[in-house]
Write a protein that holds these residues in place. Sequence first.
Motif, PDB file in Angstrom:
ATOM      1  N   LEU A 140      54.163 -15.989  11.144  1.00 45.90           N
ATOM      2  CA  LEU A 140      53.551 -16.942  12.081  1.00 45.90           C
ATOM      3  C   LEU A 140      53.555 -16.391  13.504  1.00 45.90           C
ATOM      4  CD1 LEU A 140      54.942 -20.309  10.686  1.00 45.90           C
ATOM      5  CD2 LEU A 140      52.607 -19.391  10.464  1.00 45.90           C
ATOM      6  N   ALA A 141      54.623 -15.647  13.867  1.00 51.95           N
ATOM      7  CA  ALA A 141      54.720 -15.101  15.217  1.00 51.95           C
ATOM      8  C   ALA A 141      53.811 -13.897  15.425  1.00 51.95           C
ATOM      9  CB  ALA A 141      56.167 -14.714  15.524  1.00 51.95           C
ATOM     10  N   THR A 142      53.630 -13.092  14.386  1.00 50.56           N
ATOM     11  CA  THR A 142      52.883 -11.839  14.557  1.00 50.56           C
ATOM     12  C   THR A 142      51.501 -11.857  13.931  1.00 50.56           C
ATOM     13  OG1 THR A 142      53.731 -10.844  12.523  1.00 50.56           O
ATOM     14  CG2 THR A 142      55.055 -10.536  14.525  1.00 50.56           C
ATOM     15  N   GLY A 143      51.290 -12.716  12.945  1.00 48.92           N
ATOM     16  CA  GLY A 143      50.026 -12.730  12.210  1.00 48.92           C
ATOM     17  C   GLY A 143      49.894 -11.566  11.241  1.00 48.92           C
ATOM     18  N   ALA A 144      50.969 -10.801  11.068  1.00 51.39           N
ATOM     19  CA  ALA A 144      50.922  -9.614  10.214  1.00 51.39           C
ATOM     20  C   ALA A 144      51.704  -9.850   8.924  1.00 51.39           C
ATOM     21  CB  ALA A 144      51.522  -8.421  10.953  1.00 51.39           C
ATOM     22  N   ILE A 145      51.397  -9.046   7.919  1.00 46.42           N
ATOM     23  CA  ILE A 145      52.153  -9.070   6.668  1.00 46.42           C
ATOM     24  C   ILE A 145      53.519  -8.455   6.938  1.00 46.42           C
ATOM     25  CG2 ILE A 145      52.255  -8.119   4.325  1.00 46.42           C
ATOM     26  CD1 ILE A 145      49.162  -8.101   4.381  1.00 46.42           C
TER      27      ILE A 145
ATOM     28  N   PHE B  31      64.904 -21.592   0.675  1.00 48.79           N
ATOM     29  CA  PHE B  31      64.830 -20.130   0.610  1.00 48.79           C
ATOM     30  C   PHE B  31      65.901 -19.568   1.530  1.00 48.79           C
ATOM     31  CE2 PHE B  31      62.682 -16.037   1.766  1.00 48.79           C
ATOM     32  CZ  PHE B  31      62.624 -15.494   0.496  1.00 48.79           C
ATOM     33  N   ARG B  32      67.148 -19.590   1.056  1.00 47.82           N
ATOM     34  CA  ARG B  32      68.293 -19.112   1.847  1.00 47.82           C
ATOM     35  C   ARG B  32      68.506 -17.630   1.548  1.00 47.82           C
ATOM     36  NH1 ARG B  32      72.629 -22.457  -0.411  1.00 47.82           N
ATOM     37  NH2 ARG B  32      73.941 -20.981   0.690  1.00 47.82           N
ATOM     38  N   ILE B  33      68.292 -16.798   2.562  1.00 48.67           N
ATOM     39  CA  ILE B  33      68.437 -15.358   2.362  1.00 48.67           C
ATOM     40  C   ILE B  33      69.419 -14.783   3.381  1.00 48.67           C
ATOM     41  CG2 ILE B  33      66.228 -14.956   1.223  1.00 48.67           C
ATOM     42  CD1 ILE B  33      65.048 -14.153   3.923  1.00 48.67           C
ATOM     43  N   VAL B  34      70.191 -13.789   2.911  1.00 45.18           N
ATOM     44  CA  VAL B  34      71.181 -13.127   3.751  1.00 45.18           C
ATOM     45  C   VAL B  34      71.137 -11.623   3.487  1.00 45.18           C
ATOM     46  CG1 VAL B  34      72.743 -15.125   3.820  1.00 45.18           C
ATOM     47  CG2 VAL B  34      73.054 -13.358   2.062  1.00 45.18           C
ATOM     48  N   ASP B  35      71.682 -10.871   4.405  1.00 41.67           N
ATOM     49  CA  ASP B  35      71.881  -9.444   4.181  1.00 41.67           C
ATOM     50  C   ASP B  35      73.023  -9.329   3.176  1.00 41.67           C
ATOM     51  OD1 ASP B  35      73.336  -6.855   4.579  1.00 41.67           O
ATOM     52  OD2 ASP B  35      71.669  -6.501   5.956  1.00 41.67           O
ATOM     53  N   ALA B  36      72.781  -8.692   2.037  1.00 42.91           N
ATOM     54  CA  ALA B  36      73.767  -8.624   0.957  1.00 42.91           C
ATOM     55  C   ALA B  36      75.026  -7.875   1.357  1.00 42.91           C
ATOM     56  CB  ALA B  36      73.145  -7.984  -0.283  1.00 42.91           C
ATOM     57  N   GLU B  37      74.941  -7.008   2.335  1.00 47.93           N
ATOM     58  CA  GLU B  37      76.097  -6.223   2.742  1.00 47.93           C
ATOM     59  C   GLU B  37      76.881  -6.881   3.861  1.00 47.93           C
ATOM     60  OE1 GLU B  37      74.421  -2.375   3.534  1.00 47.93           O
ATOM     61  OE2 GLU B  37      74.211  -1.934   1.399  1.00 47.93           O
ATOM     62  N   THR B  38      76.188  -7.387   4.885  1.00 42.94           N
ATOM     63  CA  THR B  38      76.890  -7.970   6.041  1.00 42.94           C
ATOM     64  C   THR B  38      77.065  -9.473   5.932  1.00 42.94           C
ATOM     65  OG1 THR B  38      74.873  -8.402   7.318  1.00 42.94           O
ATOM     66  CG2 THR B  38      75.878  -6.197   7.528  1.00 42.94           C
ATOM     67  N   ARG B  39      76.298 -10.085   5.059  1.00 39.33           N
ATOM     68  CA  ARG B  39      76.281 -11.545   4.868  1.00 39.33           C
ATOM     69  C   ARG B  39      75.635 -12.284   6.038  1.00 39.33           C
ATOM     70  NH1 ARG B  39      76.122 -11.550  -0.014  1.00 39.33           N
ATOM     71  NH2 ARG B  39      76.495 -13.745  -0.045  1.00 39.33           N
ATOM     72  N   ALA B  40      75.069 -11.560   6.983  1.00 37.57           N
ATOM     73  CA  ALA B  40      74.373 -12.198   8.104  1.00 37.57           C
ATOM     74  C   ALA B  40      73.073 -12.795   7.604  1.00 37.57           C
ATOM     75  CB  ALA B  40      74.084 -11.167   9.191  1.00 37.57           C
ATOM     76  N   PRO B  41      72.667 -13.935   8.167  1.00 34.32           N
ATOM     77  CA  PRO B  41      71.379 -14.512   7.757  1.00 34.32           C
ATOM     78  C   PRO B  41      70.253 -13.511   7.994  1.00 34.32           C
ATOM     79  CG  PRO B  41      72.610 -16.060   9.119  1.00 34.32           C
ATOM     80  CD  PRO B  41      73.343 -14.748   9.173  1.00 34.32           C
ATOM     81  N   ALA B  42      69.358 -13.403   7.017  1.00 37.67           N
ATOM     82  CA  ALA B  42      68.207 -12.510   7.142  1.00 37.67           C
ATOM     83  C   ALA B  42      67.143 -13.178   8.006  1.00 37.67           C
ATOM     84  CB  ALA B  42      67.644 -12.190   5.761  1.00 37.67           C
ATOM     85  N   LEU B  43      66.309 -12.352   8.628  1.00 34.22           N
ATOM     86  CA  LEU B  43      65.222 -12.905   9.431  1.00 34.22           C
ATOM     87  C   LEU B  43      64.252 -13.648   8.526  1.00 34.22           C
ATOM     88  CD1 LEU B  43      64.528  -9.838  11.745  1.00 34.22           C
ATOM     89  CD2 LEU B  43      65.771 -11.929  12.320  1.00 34.22           C
ATOM     90  N   ASP B  44      63.784 -14.789   8.994  1.00 29.76           N
ATOM     91  CA  ASP B  44      62.863 -15.623   8.231  1.00 29.76           C
ATOM     92  C   ASP B  44      61.489 -14.959   8.193  1.00 29.76           C
ATOM     93  OD1 ASP B  44      61.012 -17.525   7.375  1.00 29.76           O
ATOM     94  OD2 ASP B  44      61.935 -19.163   8.489  1.00 29.76           O
ATOM     95  N   PRO B  45      61.050 -14.511   7.012  1.00 29.76           N
ATOM     96  CA  PRO B  45      59.767 -13.806   6.945  1.00 29.76           C
ATOM     97  C   PRO B  45      58.585 -14.701   7.300  1.00 29.76           C
ATOM     98  CG  PRO B  45      60.637 -14.172   4.732  1.00 29.76           C
ATOM     99  CD  PRO B  45      61.705 -14.589   5.697  1.00 29.76           C
ATOM    100  N   VAL B  46      58.668 -15.977   7.004  1.00 29.15           N
ATOM    101  CA  VAL B  46      57.569 -16.886   7.324  1.00 29.15           C
ATOM    102  C   VAL B  46      57.413 -16.996   8.837  1.00 29.15           C
ATOM    103  CG1 VAL B  46      56.775 -19.270   7.183  1.00 29.15           C
ATOM    104  CG2 VAL B  46      57.729 -18.151   5.152  1.00 29.15           C
ATOM    105  N   GLN B  47      58.508 -17.153   9.560  1.00 26.73           N
ATOM    106  CA  GLN B  47      58.434 -17.238  11.021  1.00 26.73           C
ATOM    107  C   GLN B  47      57.912 -15.939  11.623  1.00 26.73           C
ATOM    108  OE1 GLN B  47      58.690 -19.914  12.946  1.00 26.73           O
ATOM    109  NE2 GLN B  47      58.927 -21.005  10.996  1.00 26.73           N
ATOM    110  N   ARG B  48      58.280 -14.801  11.006  1.00 29.21           N
ATOM    111  CA  ARG B  48      57.791 -13.509  11.494  1.00 29.21           C
ATOM    112  C   ARG B  48      56.278 -13.405  11.312  1.00 29.21           C
ATOM    113  NH1 ARG B  48      61.322  -9.446   8.438  1.00 29.21           N
ATOM    114  NH2 ARG B  48      59.863  -7.939   9.301  1.00 29.21           N
TER     115      ARG B  48
END
Length: 165
Positions: A36-41, A17-34
């Motif tokens: 796991l870290a917050t317990g929130a949707i 699941f390789r995701i990037v910001d379509a405009e800057t090409r920077a790697p997007a934040l991993d939603p799964v890790q977010r």
Amino acid sequence: TGWPLRDARGRPLADVFRIVDAETRAPALDPVQRVLATGAIVGLANHTALLARDGAEYQIADSAAPIRDHEGRTVGVVLVFSDVTERYRVEQAMRTNAEVLRLRDRALAEISQGVMMTDAQARITYVNPGFKRLTGYDESEALGRTARFLQGPATSALTSAPRSG
């Protein structure tokens, strides 16, 4: 993603699941890790692109939510995403067309005799050079006012001669 389950199983999520910001090409934040870290949707930011295994790129919308056991502990994450590439393309085309139409309308207004544009409250937001020729009022005198100021006894854009000035 272009990954068959047999090839994806056991691999790190970032490989599949390789995701990037379509405009800057920077790697997007991993939603799964977010999650796991917050317990929130969590949901992805706009303009997120999925880079498929074969190099194809898709605009995606997604969300990730915790999977909880009977005691409320997070034991996993469900990640749901959808291909919104066509919707993104259509929205971009609409923005481009709106800008082209705005520029066209502005060009037409510049060469017209006298043009005045107003906002929803009838305040003047634009006048072309012909406006001053017809009314005698500079742009700075007209912007932000309603057209009512043109209806004074000595000045009417439609029935009187232009104001000298």
